[in-house]
Scaffold this active site. Structure first.
Site, short mmCIF file in Angstrom:
data_model
loop_
_atom_site.label_atom_id
_atom_site.label_comp_id
_atom_site.label_asym_id
_atom_site.label_seq_id
_atom_site.Cartn_x
_atom_site.Cartn_y
_atom_site.Cartn_z
N LEU A 7 -186.03 11.22 -31.99
CA LEU A 7 -186.82 12.22 -31.27
C LEU A 7 -186.37 12.25 -29.82
O LEU A 7 -186.60 11.29 -29.07
CB LEU A 7 -188.31 11.91 -31.36
CG LEU A 7 -188.87 11.64 -32.79
CD1 LEU A 7 -190.38 11.48 -32.72
CD2 LEU A 7 -188.48 12.75 -33.74
N ALA A 8 -185.73 13.34 -29.40
CA ALA A 8 -185.13 13.41 -28.07
C ALA A 8 -185.35 14.77 -27.42
O ALA A 8 -184.51 15.26 -26.68
CB ALA A 8 -183.63 13.12 -28.16
N ARG A 14 -192.70 12.91 -15.99
CA ARG A 14 -193.05 11.84 -15.04
C ARG A 14 -191.83 11.13 -14.46
O ARG A 14 -191.96 10.37 -13.49
CB ARG A 14 -193.97 10.83 -15.73
CG ARG A 14 -195.42 11.30 -15.82
CD ARG A 14 -196.29 10.25 -16.46
NE ARG A 14 -196.18 10.26 -17.91
CZ ARG A 14 -196.69 9.33 -18.72
NH1 ARG A 14 -197.33 8.29 -18.20
NH2 ARG A 14 -196.56 9.41 -20.02
N ARG A 329 -158.79 -0.41 -5.34
CA ARG A 329 -159.19 0.91 -5.84
C ARG A 329 -158.47 1.23 -7.14
O ARG A 329 -157.55 0.51 -7.56
CB ARG A 329 -158.91 1.96 -4.77
CG ARG A 329 -159.86 1.86 -3.56
CD ARG A 329 -159.44 2.79 -2.43
NE ARG A 329 -159.28 4.17 -2.88
CZ ARG A 329 -158.72 5.13 -2.14
NH1 ARG A 329 -158.25 4.86 -0.93
NH2 ARG A 329 -158.62 6.36 -2.61
N ALA A 376 -150.35 -8.62 9.10
CA ALA A 376 -151.65 -8.07 9.44
C ALA A 376 -151.52 -6.67 10.02
O ALA A 376 -150.68 -6.40 10.87
CB ALA A 376 -152.35 -8.98 10.44
N ASN A 382 -149.17 7.21 3.43
CA ASN A 382 -148.75 7.84 2.18
C ASN A 382 -149.07 9.32 2.08
O ASN A 382 -148.65 9.98 1.14
CB ASN A 382 -149.38 7.11 0.99
CG ASN A 382 -150.90 7.08 1.08
OD1 ASN A 382 -151.47 7.15 2.15
ND2 ASN A 382 -151.55 6.95 -0.07
N ALA A 419 -142.61 -6.63 14.20
CA ALA A 419 -144.00 -6.30 14.50
C ALA A 419 -144.09 -5.03 15.33
O ALA A 419 -143.27 -4.79 16.22
CB ALA A 419 -144.66 -7.45 15.23
N ARG A 436 -139.94 0.47 17.58
CA ARG A 436 -141.03 0.42 18.53
C ARG A 436 -140.57 0.98 19.88
O ARG A 436 -139.37 0.96 20.20
CB ARG A 436 -141.54 -1.01 18.71
CG ARG A 436 -140.50 -2.00 19.22
CD ARG A 436 -141.14 -3.34 19.57
NE ARG A 436 -141.41 -4.13 18.37
CZ ARG A 436 -140.92 -5.36 18.19
NH1 ARG A 436 -140.13 -5.91 19.12
NH2 ARG A 436 -141.20 -6.03 17.11
#
Length: 446
Positions: A7-8, A14, A329, A376, A382, A419, A436
């Site tokens: 029964l659905a 509520r 991810r 780091a 990308n 770096a 750099r």
């Protein structure tokens, strides 16, 4: 033969939700999916869902469940009216009809099996599931003798004060001899407080009527509002945690952790407080997860540590260490013994064995060879504003702190990136790459 009807059709007013009540989620599955799953072991010949409110949405949500039949109840005028809608679809059916409620999701397979077996051995016209409740308010009362023969069911709102003292309640779960039920369904009346057709009224019309009392009253918990939904969630979570603790998993603070039905653990896994597992997540033997970690549709190998981190739709091989505060991810694949450290985000990238991305880096749409060391603050740039591009870093390469690799770009094996470099061109194997600006010093500037 066995037919199952769920029964659905109800609105679930509520719940105060745009989502139909039977599609509310509970530990990773909808209420109606849990109800259907509870009778899967019975292998019924017919499975029928009686739908009404947002019928198309309910049907669509179950499109992957083969063999389901849908019957429309319109308007919704009670449980008896709902089952009356089966008279045509089951006109030629002979056997038992098991009636379940789409908002009663905690029933165990063994309970329903016991109900069906009792129905068959007693040759009853109807057998219903009952429970004794400390507070039976709102539930229909079942009146039966010591041998289990039922004489009547009276809805709570229709009970006298004396009848309400009876705490044997109707769970709303029935097994009928279909032929006998079909004969009395047209006789149902709306002469009651709600002006509806009650399926419970058929019990007085059928003989013999029997009942099976469930040992764990939590199984018959129905859901009408958010509070009851939360109560059922707590019951399922407790069941899941107890199951896995019995299989050799340690939960340091069980009540603070939540699981999905699709979560799987190997032995000697330790789950620290405030960890949550969603979807089809597999955690291998000897892992330590948490505290404070979230895993969804993750495949985690053996002897992996995950600390204060998020792992979603990712694959992590044996011996890896993740976190604290890392995010893997969708599309991330880590080979053996990788190290993903503080505030690192990996997206749709393949990282080979022994490589390390220890601090403050973003690696997206990349392929890293074995034993790469990412310094780091290294970023794979990308996205050009329209398309995503690949970065390839060969085995044994190292990037210095605060490096930017502008994709598409390929670094050969054993490359060293100075770096602070921003690289836009491919680098051959064994090279040192610097990109750099020249340092300027202006004395006495202050």
């Amino acid at each position: 033969m066995l037919a199952v009807a769920v029964l659905a059709a109800g609105k679930g007013t509520r719940m105060k939700s745009d989502l139909p009540k039977v599609l509310q989620p509970l530990a990773g599955a909808t209420l109606v999916e849990r109800v259907l799953g509870s009778c899967r072991a019975l292998d019924p010949q017919r499975q029928i869902l009686i739908v009404g409110h947002q019928a198309e949405r309910v049907e669509q949500s179950l499109s992957q469940h083969g063999g389901l039949e849908f019957v429309l109840q319109q308007p919704q005028n009670g449980t008896g009216h709902a089952v009356q809608q089966l008279l045509a679809p089951l006109a030629d059916f002979e056997g038992e009809l098991l009636v379940l409620n789409g908002d009663v999701p905690l029933l165990r397979e063994e309970t329903i099996t016991a109900l069906l077996e009792r129905h068959r051995t007693s040759q009853a016209a109807v057998t219903l599931l009952t429970a004794r409740l400390d507070d039976p308010t709102g539930y229909g009362r079942v009146f039966a003798d010591a041998s289990g023969h039922v004489s009547a069911i009276v809805e709570h709102r229709d009970c006298s004060e004396e009848q309400r003292a009876n705490n044997l309640t109707n769970a709303g779960i029935y097994c009928f001899n279909w032929s006998k039920l079909a004969a009395v369904l047209p006789q149902l009346s709306t002469d009651n407080d709600q002006g509806e057709l009650y399926l419970t009224d058929t019990v007085a019309m059928l003989s013999p009527a029997m009942h099976v009392e469930v040992a764990d009253a939590d199984e018959i918990n129905g859901i009408n509002d958010r509070y009851q939904l939360a109560q059922c969630e707590a019951v399922i979570q407790q069941r899941l945690r107890r199951h896995w603790m019995a299989e050799g998993v340690t939960f340091v603070d069980p009540e603070s952790c939540t699981l999905s039905d699709g979560t799987r653990f190997g032995r000697d896994v330790v789950v620290e407080p405030q960890c949550h597992f969603r979807g089809n997540t597999n955690v291998g033997r000897g892992c330590r997860i948490g505290p404070g970690s979230f895993l969804e549709n993750a495949s985690v190998g053996e002897e992996v540590e995950v600390l204060y981190s998020v792992v979603r739709d990712a694959v992590v091989a044996d011996g890896c260490t993740i976190g604290p505060y890392a995010q893997l991810r969708p599309g991330t694949e880590l080979a053996r013994d990788c190290r993903i450290g503080n505030f690192v985000e990996i997206k749709k990238s393949q990282i080979a064995a022994g490589s390390k991305v220890n601090h403050l880096s973003y690696i997206g749409d990349a392929q890293l060879g074995e034993n790469v060391n990412v310094g780091a603050g290294t970023i794979t740039a990308n996205y050009d504003g329209v398309n995503k591009h690949r970065t390839v870093i060969g085995a044994g390469s190292k990037t210095g702190a605060n490096s930017v690799l502008v994709a598409p770009i390929t670094l050969g094996a054993n490359v060293t990136v100075g770096a602070g470099s921003t690289l836009t061109k491919d680098v051959p194997a064994g090279a040192l790459a610097l990109g750099r600006a020249k340092q300027l010093i202006k004395e006495n500037w202050s």
